[in-house]
Scaffold this motif. Structure first.
Motif, PDB file in Angstrom:
ATOM      1  N   UNK A 144      19.755  77.013  -5.017  1.00 41.43           N
ATOM      2  CA  UNK A 144      18.928  78.222  -4.996  1.00 41.43           C
ATOM      3  C   UNK A 144      19.289  79.179  -3.871  1.00 41.43           C
ATOM      4  N   UNK A 145      19.613  78.639  -2.712  1.00 37.40           N
ATOM      5  CA  UNK A 145      19.779  79.501  -1.551  1.00 37.40           C
ATOM      6  C   UNK A 145      21.231  79.592  -1.090  1.00 37.40           C
ATOM      7  N   UNK A 146      21.833  78.457  -0.785  1.00 35.71           N
ATOM      8  CA  UNK A 146      23.156  78.472  -0.166  1.00 35.71           C
ATOM      9  C   UNK A 146      24.249  78.950  -1.118  1.00 35.71           C
ATOM     10  N   UNK A 150      26.156  78.721   7.170  1.00 35.25           N
ATOM     11  CA  UNK A 150      26.720  77.400   7.467  1.00 35.25           C
ATOM     12  C   UNK A 150      25.854  76.689   8.505  1.00 35.25           C
ATOM     13  N   UNK A 151      25.410  77.407   9.508  1.00 37.04           N
ATOM     14  CA  UNK A 151      24.552  76.806  10.535  1.00 37.04           C
ATOM     15  C   UNK A 151      23.223  76.343   9.949  1.00 37.04           C
ATOM     16  N   UNK A 162      21.199  67.869   8.525  1.00 33.79           N
ATOM     17  CA  UNK A 162      20.894  66.944   9.624  1.00 33.79           C
ATOM     18  C   UNK A 162      19.429  66.528   9.598  1.00 33.79           C
ATOM     19  N   UNK A 163      18.538  67.460   9.273  1.00 31.88           N
ATOM     20  CA  UNK A 163      17.111  67.118   9.191  1.00 31.88           C
ATOM     21  C   UNK A 163      16.876  66.086   8.093  1.00 31.88           C
ATOM     22  N   UNK A 164      17.460  66.312   6.918  1.00 30.36           N
ATOM     23  CA  UNK A 164      17.294  65.354   5.822  1.00 30.36           C
ATOM     24  C   UNK A 164      17.927  64.009   6.168  1.00 30.36           C
ATOM     25  N   UNK A 165      19.053  64.034   6.850  1.00 32.14           N
ATOM     26  CA  UNK A 165      19.698  62.786   7.277  1.00 32.14           C
ATOM     27  C   UNK A 165      18.807  62.027   8.257  1.00 32.14           C
TER      28      UNK A 165
END
Length: 103
Positions: free
Chosen positions: A88-90, A19-20, A27-30
């Motif tokens: 793919x990951x989450x 989740x973190x 947040x980075x993409x935002x």
């Protein structure tokens, strides 16, 4: 969250780490999208002639149109990046956490 499975998942260290990481990535993409958008708005505000310049001599199309389309397309691209990483990951890690919690 009265169900014991939910409590077990929520208390899992692996779930909390996922989740973190997901929140940090979002947040980075935002932030990237905000930089793109505000850069576009700042160019319009402080240098309107830049985006009002025709692409070629005699053209009615100005540089503002491709730049504006770039802002819109970047939103779709960033959304696609998030969806791809999520799928793919989450999602895979989330399923693993759920399976571990069921044991």
């Amino acid at each position: 969250m009265d169900h014991p499975l939910y409590e077990k998942i929520h208390s899992s260290k692996r779930f909390q780490d996922m989740v973190a990481r997901r929140e940090r990535f979002a947040w980075i993409l935002s932030a990237v999208m905000l930089v793109i958008y505000f850069a576009f708005i700042l160019i319009i505000a402080f240098s309107p002639a830049t985006l009002g310049t025709p692409i070629s001599k005699g053209s009615v199309v100005t540089w503002g149109i491709p730049f504006g389309l770039g802002v819109i397309i970047s939103a779709f691209v960033l959304t696609g990046i998030y969806v791809r990483k999520s799928n793919r990951e989450f999602d895979t890690e989330n399923a693993t956490v759920i399976e571990e919690a069921k044991k």
